[in-house]
Scaffold this motif. Structure first.
Motif, PDB file in Angstrom:
ATOM      1  N   MET A   1     -19.543  -9.504   3.710  1.00 25.63           N
ATOM      2  CA  MET A   1     -18.185  -9.080   4.045  1.00 25.63           C
ATOM      3  C   MET A   1     -17.286  -9.209   2.821  1.00 25.63           C
ATOM      4  N   ASN A   2     -16.251  -8.381   2.792  1.00 19.66           N
ATOM      5  CA  ASN A   2     -15.182  -8.514   1.816  1.00 19.66           C
ATOM      6  C   ASN A   2     -14.056  -9.309   2.470  1.00 19.66           C
ATOM      7  N   ILE A   3     -13.675 -10.415   1.842  1.00 21.91           N
ATOM      8  CA  ILE A   3     -12.750 -11.359   2.455  1.00 21.91           C
ATOM      9  C   ILE A   3     -11.619 -11.677   1.489  1.00 21.91           C
ATOM     10  N   SER A   4     -10.391 -11.729   2.025  1.00 19.10           N
ATOM     11  CA  SER A   4      -9.245 -12.190   1.243  1.00 19.10           C
ATOM     12  C   SER A   4      -8.602 -13.365   1.957  1.00 19.10           C
ATOM     13  N   PHE A   5      -7.974 -14.229   1.168  1.00 20.03           N
ATOM     14  CA  PHE A   5      -7.363 -15.439   1.704  1.00 20.03           C
ATOM     15  C   PHE A   5      -5.862 -15.427   1.488  1.00 20.03           C
TER      16      PHE A   5
ATOM     17  N   LEU B   1       2.393 -10.414  -0.444  1.00 22.17           N
ATOM     18  CA  LEU B   1       1.695 -10.256   0.843  1.00 22.17           C
ATOM     19  C   LEU B   1       1.438  -8.794   1.205  1.00 22.17           C
ATOM     20  N   ASN B   2       1.470  -7.923   0.232  1.00 23.82           N
ATOM     21  CA  ASN B   2       1.152  -6.512   0.479  1.00 23.82           C
ATOM     22  C   ASN B   2      -0.340  -6.293   0.221  1.00 23.82           C
ATOM     23  N   PHE B   3      -1.114  -6.275   1.321  1.00 27.57           N
ATOM     24  CA  PHE B   3      -2.560  -6.074   1.231  1.00 27.57           C
ATOM     25  C   PHE B   3      -2.956  -4.647   1.624  1.00 27.57           C
ATOM     26  N   ALA B   4      -2.009  -3.720   1.592  1.00 27.37           N
ATOM     27  CA  ALA B   4      -2.260  -2.356   2.080  1.00 27.37           C
ATOM     28  C   ALA B   4      -3.436  -1.699   1.359  1.00 27.37           C
ATOM     29  N   ASP B   5      -3.604  -1.984   0.070  1.00 31.13           N
ATOM     30  CA  ASP B   5      -4.664  -1.350  -0.712  1.00 31.13           C
ATOM     31  C   ASP B   5      -5.884  -2.252  -0.896  1.00 31.13           C
TER      32      ASP B   5
ATOM     33  N   ASP C   1       0.457 -24.245  10.386  1.00 30.92           N
ATOM     34  CA  ASP C   1       0.876 -23.600  11.629  1.00 30.92           C
ATOM     35  C   ASP C   1       2.321 -23.110  11.541  1.00 30.92           C
ATOM     36  N   ASP C   2       3.174 -23.900  10.892  1.00 28.88           N
ATOM     37  CA  ASP C   2       4.591 -23.544  10.792  1.00 28.88           C
ATOM     38  C   ASP C   2       4.814 -22.281   9.982  1.00 28.88           C
ATOM     39  N   ALA C   3       3.885 -21.975   9.081  1.00 26.72           N
ATOM     40  CA  ALA C   3       4.047 -20.811   8.213  1.00 26.72           C
ATOM     41  C   ALA C   3       3.497 -19.530   8.821  1.00 26.72           C
ATOM     42  N   LEU C   4       2.772 -19.630   9.943  1.00 23.46           N
ATOM     43  CA  LEU C   4       2.064 -18.472  10.484  1.00 23.46           C
ATOM     44  C   LEU C   4       3.004 -17.318  10.817  1.00 23.46           C
ATOM     45  N   ALA C   5       4.077 -17.586  11.542  1.00 27.27           N
ATOM     46  CA  ALA C   5       4.987 -16.512  11.965  1.00 27.27           C
ATOM     47  C   ALA C   5       5.600 -15.817  10.760  1.00 27.27           C
ATOM     48  N   GLU C   6       6.029 -16.584   9.765  1.00 31.24           N
ATOM     49  CA  GLU C   6       6.639 -15.994   8.579  1.00 31.24           C
ATOM     50  C   GLU C   6       5.642 -15.122   7.818  1.00 31.24           C
ATOM     51  N   ILE C   7       4.390 -15.577   7.743  1.00 32.04           N
ATOM     52  CA  ILE C   7       3.368 -14.799   7.039  1.00 32.04           C
ATOM     53  C   ILE C   7       3.115 -13.474   7.747  1.00 32.04           C
ATOM     54  N   ILE C   8       2.931 -13.523   9.071  1.00 32.47           N
ATOM     55  CA  ILE C   8       2.657 -12.286   9.821  1.00 32.47           C
ATOM     56  C   ILE C   8       3.845 -11.331   9.745  1.00 32.47           C
ATOM     57  N   GLU C   9       5.047 -11.859   9.713  1.00 33.98           N
ATOM     58  CA  GLU C   9       6.239 -11.015   9.617  1.00 33.98           C
ATOM     59  C   GLU C   9       6.283 -10.270   8.285  1.00 33.98           C
ATOM     60  N   ARG C  10       5.793 -10.896   7.219  1.00 35.53           N
ATOM     61  CA  ARG C  10       5.940 -10.323   5.878  1.00 35.53           C
ATOM     62  C   ARG C  10       4.705  -9.560   5.399  1.00 35.53           C
ATOM     63  N   ILE C  11       3.543  -9.850   5.977  1.00 39.11           N
ATOM     64  CA  ILE C  11       2.306  -9.296   5.436  1.00 39.11           C
ATOM     65  C   ILE C  11       2.165  -7.810   5.747  1.00 39.11           C
ATOM     66  N   VAL C  12       1.591  -7.077   4.816  1.00 40.39           N
ATOM     67  CA  VAL C  12       1.244  -5.668   5.022  1.00 40.39           C
ATOM     68  C   VAL C  12      -0.276  -5.593   5.080  1.00 40.39           C
ATOM     69  N   PHE C  13      -0.788  -5.191   6.240  1.00 35.85           N
ATOM     70  CA  PHE C  13      -2.227  -5.225   6.464  1.00 35.85           C
ATOM     71  C   PHE C  13      -2.899  -3.951   5.990  1.00 35.85           C
ATOM     72  N   PRO C  14      -4.140  -4.051   5.515  1.00 34.91           N
ATOM     73  CA  PRO C  14      -4.938  -2.835   5.318  1.00 34.91           C
ATOM     74  C   PRO C  14      -5.353  -2.282   6.680  1.00 34.91           C
ATOM     75  N   GLU C  15      -5.502  -0.998   6.779  1.00 39.92           N
ATOM     76  CA  GLU C  15      -5.851  -0.398   8.071  1.00 39.92           C
ATOM     77  C   GLU C  15      -7.230  -0.854   8.535  1.00 39.92           C
ATOM     78  N   GLN C  16      -7.319  -1.091   9.858  1.00 39.30           N
ATOM     79  CA  GLN C  16      -8.566  -1.470  10.524  1.00 39.30           C
ATOM     80  C   GLN C  16      -9.107  -2.824  10.064  1.00 39.30           C
ATOM     81  N   ALA C  17      -8.255  -3.627   9.491  1.00 37.41           N
ATOM     82  CA  ALA C  17      -8.698  -4.953   9.060  1.00 37.41           C
ATOM     83  C   ALA C  17      -8.738  -5.914  10.242  1.00 37.41           C
ATOM     84  N   THR C  18      -9.470  -6.987  10.072  1.00 37.10           N
ATOM     85  CA  THR C  18      -9.469  -8.097  11.027  1.00 37.10           C
ATOM     86  C   THR C  18      -8.737  -9.259  10.382  1.00 37.10           C
TER      87      THR C  18
END
Length: 268
Positions: free
Chosen positions: A1-5, A53-57, A69-86
């Protein structure tokens, strides 16, 4: 798998290396502190430092959020996901439903979600046998769950399907078994240090205590010590010493003694 952290703390430090050693590709590492991302990528084969947090490409199939745990909401709010990612988080307490709720609110592209919770204690400076890491897996879709099981199984044989409620209970038990135990060992270390006694003297005792607890079906069956014997004269002398040394330690001793007393005497 290709994985990013997303995150470069203790958990990411170990998981990224474990997954890479198992044949997976670590694509990018993002951290609020670029220095932490730099340190982690320096021990990986060909991972890039992700500046934001722009992972679009990104070529990643899987984004692992290894943050508090406290950072989760802020991360999801700001992150740009690549399409069809998990996307998965590594939290012991955040529910899968909460992760999915945040993704539904903030993601502009289809994203699948899951949990990859490593039930182990991680410290960057301490080497770890990754085959002794327990992985708790949960996902919104069966194929994602299969994907995560295969990933975890490439590192460790200890992989379990655990839902959010069960994971929270495991986390509570782990705090007692791991974090509180380690704190008590640190208190013992400091007590000995105050009297210029070497902590190494009690290491064989600590080792046997842990091994004995693991060999029995219930650690309560092998409980020993003055509280278990009901030797209140001894516990009283201990409390006198601790009260002068450190009242907080005396309070801790008193609470634990009472807990043992209730367990072994009130039930008889």
């Amino acid at each position: 798998m290709n994985i990013s952290f997303v995150g470069a703390g203790n958990v990411a430090w170990h998981l990224a290396q474990a997954f890479e050693n198992a044949g997976h590709v670590i694509c990018e590492v993002y951290s609020r502190d670029p220095q932490n991302a730099r340190k982690l990528t320096s021990v990986l084969y060909d991972a890039d430092i992700q500046p934001d947090l722009n992972f679009a490409d990104s070529d990643a199939d899987l984004l692992v959020i290894a943050a508090s745990d406290d950072a989760l909401a802020e991360i999801i709010e700001r992150i740009v996901f690549p399409e069809q990612a998990t996307i998965v988080h590594t939290s012991g307490t955040q529910s899968l439903a909460e992760l999915q709720r945040l993704v539904n609110i903030y993601s502009d592209v289809p994203v699948r979600t899951g949990v990859l919770y490593p039930l182990q204690t991680f410290t960057k400076e301490v080497e770890l046998d990754y085959t002794q890491v327990t992985f708790c897996i949960e996902a919104t879709e069966p194929d994602v769950e299969d994907q995560l099981v295969k990933l975890a199984s490439s590192v460790s044989p200890h992989v379990y399907h655990i839902d959010s409620y069960e994971r929270r209970i495991l986390h509570i038990a782990a705090v007692f078994a791991c974090n509180f135990t380690n704190h008590l060992l640190s208190v013992a270390h400091d007590i000995l240090g105050r009297e210029q006694l070497d902590f190494d003297i009690i290491k064989p005792l600590i080792s046997e205590t842990i091994h004995k607890a693991l060999r029995t079906s219930d650690p309560a069956l092998v409980q020993t010590g003055p509280a278990r014997r009901g030797d209140w004269a001894v516990t009283g002398r201990h409390l006198e010493y601790l009260q002068e040394l450190n009242p907080a330690w005396a309070s801790l001793y008193r609470q634990l003694t009472e807990s043992i007393r209730q367990r072994h005497f009130d039930s008889e």
